[in-house]
Design an enzyme around this catalytic site. Sequence first.
Site, short mmCIF file in Angstrom:
data_model
loop_
_atom_site.label_atom_id
_atom_site.label_comp_id
_atom_site.label_asym_id
_atom_site.label_seq_id
_atom_site.Cartn_x
_atom_site.Cartn_y
_atom_site.Cartn_z
N SER A 1 -14.91 39.00 -4.81
CA SER A 1 -14.45 39.61 -6.07
C SER A 1 -14.49 38.57 -7.17
O SER A 1 -14.31 37.36 -6.93
CB SER A 1 -13.02 40.11 -5.91
OG SER A 1 -12.49 40.49 -7.17
N TYR B 1 -4.33 38.99 -3.51
CA TYR B 1 -5.68 39.54 -3.33
C TYR B 1 -6.73 38.53 -3.81
O TYR B 1 -7.72 38.27 -3.11
CB TYR B 1 -5.78 40.85 -4.12
CG TYR B 1 -7.17 41.40 -4.30
CD1 TYR B 1 -7.79 42.14 -3.29
CD2 TYR B 1 -7.88 41.20 -5.49
CE1 TYR B 1 -9.07 42.66 -3.47
CE2 TYR B 1 -9.14 41.72 -5.67
CZ TYR B 1 -9.73 42.45 -4.66
OH TYR B 1 -11.00 42.96 -4.83
P1 NAP Z 1 -12.16 51.41 -2.35
O1 NAP Z 1 -12.81 52.43 -3.22
O2 NAP Z 1 -10.68 51.26 -2.39
O3 NAP Z 1 -12.64 51.68 -0.84
C1 NAP Z 1 -12.10 50.92 0.19
C2 NAP Z 1 -12.82 51.24 1.47
O4 NAP Z 1 -12.33 50.35 2.47
C3 NAP Z 1 -12.57 52.65 1.97
O5 NAP Z 1 -13.76 53.11 2.56
C4 NAP Z 1 -11.48 52.47 3.03
O6 NAP Z 1 -11.56 53.41 4.10
C5 NAP Z 1 -11.86 51.10 3.56
N1 NAP Z 1 -10.75 50.41 4.18
C6 NAP Z 1 -9.55 50.04 3.65
N2 NAP Z 1 -8.81 49.40 4.55
C7 NAP Z 1 -9.54 49.37 5.70
C8 NAP Z 1 -9.31 48.87 7.00
N3 NAP Z 1 -8.16 48.27 7.32
N4 NAP Z 1 -10.27 49.03 7.93
C9 NAP Z 1 -11.44 49.63 7.62
N5 NAP Z 1 -11.72 50.12 6.41
C10 NAP Z 1 -10.77 50.00 5.46
O7 NAP Z 1 -12.73 49.95 -2.63
P2 NAP Z 1 -13.96 49.42 -3.51
O8 NAP Z 1 -13.49 49.29 -4.91
O9 NAP Z 1 -15.20 50.15 -3.18
O10 NAP Z 1 -14.03 47.93 -2.94
C11 NAP Z 1 -14.89 47.55 -1.89
C12 NAP Z 1 -14.87 46.04 -1.84
O11 NAP Z 1 -15.22 45.53 -3.11
C13 NAP Z 1 -13.50 45.45 -1.50
O12 NAP Z 1 -13.64 44.34 -0.65
C14 NAP Z 1 -12.97 45.03 -2.84
O13 NAP Z 1 -12.06 43.96 -2.74
C15 NAP Z 1 -14.24 44.62 -3.54
N6 NAP Z 1 -14.13 44.62 -5.00
C16 NAP Z 1 -13.94 45.77 -5.70
C17 NAP Z 1 -13.84 45.70 -7.06
C18 NAP Z 1 -13.65 46.90 -7.94
O14 NAP Z 1 -13.51 46.74 -9.17
N7 NAP Z 1 -13.62 48.10 -7.40
C19 NAP Z 1 -13.90 44.47 -7.73
C20 NAP Z 1 -14.07 43.34 -6.97
C21 NAP Z 1 -14.19 43.41 -5.61
P3 NAP Z 1 -10.73 54.82 4.15
O15 NAP Z 1 -10.95 55.46 2.80
O16 NAP Z 1 -11.36 55.55 5.29
O17 NAP Z 1 -9.30 54.50 4.40
#
Ligand code: NAP
Length: 249
Positions: A144, A158
């Site tokens: 991130s 985080y």
């Molecule tokens: P998101 O929309 O919140 O989706 C999270 C995903 O992770 C969901 O598919 C969820 O599954 C799964 N998950 C959560 N806890 C889990 C666990 N214990 N075991 C297995 N699966 C799990 O997140 P996102 O925004 O797409 O983020 C994805 C990655 O990008 C993360 O690592 C996040 O830190 C990183 N990121 C995101 C952003 C942003 O702005 N969105 C920025 C920087 C970094 P279920 O729905 O089935 O529970």
Amino acid sequence: MKKNIALITGASRGIGAATAKLLAQQDLYIVVNYHKNKAAALNIVQHIIKHGGSAEIIQADISQELDIIKLFEKIDKIDGNLTKLVNNAGILFEQSTIEDLTASRINKVLTTNITGYILCCKEAVKRMAIKYGGTGGAIVNVSSAASRLGAPGEYIDYAASKGAVDTLTKGLSLEVADQNIRVNGVRPGFIFTDMHADGGEAERVQRLSPNIPMKRGGQPEEVAQAIVWLLSDKASYVTGSHIDLAGGK
Ligand code: NAP
């Protein structure tokens, strides 16, 4: 010929789902890992199959070592070789300052975002490394922009976990470079996903957009493009690197 398998953790929504869909266009068998939302994960698999790809869902909580072991044992039963891993499943909690952080919360974040990533890398390396009879592979760790920016006043626990992810990428890339395994990272920031609602502010990206040099948030598909490139042979000489996807921040 055996098919190549790609595992994307947390692929039921957001960046993981976008990556699974894009990666499915690369003649790979896609494993869509999810935690709680089976219906959403099934939707991603149906989308992939409808567009000519192949995929299946496998449930696993990546904060649990036993779940990770079982996840990879299920992948072993698929007729193919695991050659790609996207460590994507990550969590954060309500925005707060350090005064309100508890050991329980911090440990949940670290167990999912660091221990889970390291253990998934471990299982993947055991299957990809030449010394274990594998053919090599590629790993992308989703970090991130918070690892660089620190997320003050929001979630420094985080951000710290993502700093560790960057170090994991560096160290592992060096450890397995001679095993034909490349390890890289992406550092997204301000991407339109449901994660921000988990932090207590669904409209966070819109609020911060004026301060982003490009004046907008990013789409999960824009992050997926970078992940798919890093996994591909087009990035064959790239390892231990990070791509920042945060609109210039
Ligand atoms: P998101 O929309 O919140 O989706 C999270 C995903 O992770 C969901 O598919 C969820 O599954 C799964 N998950 C959560 N806890 C889990 C666990 N214990 N075991 C297995 N699966 C799990 O997140 P996102 O925004 O797409 O983020 C994805 C990655 O990008 C993360 O690592 C996040 O830190 C990183 N990121 C995101 C952003 C942003 O702005 N969105 C920025 C920087 C970094 P279920 O729905 O089935 O529970």
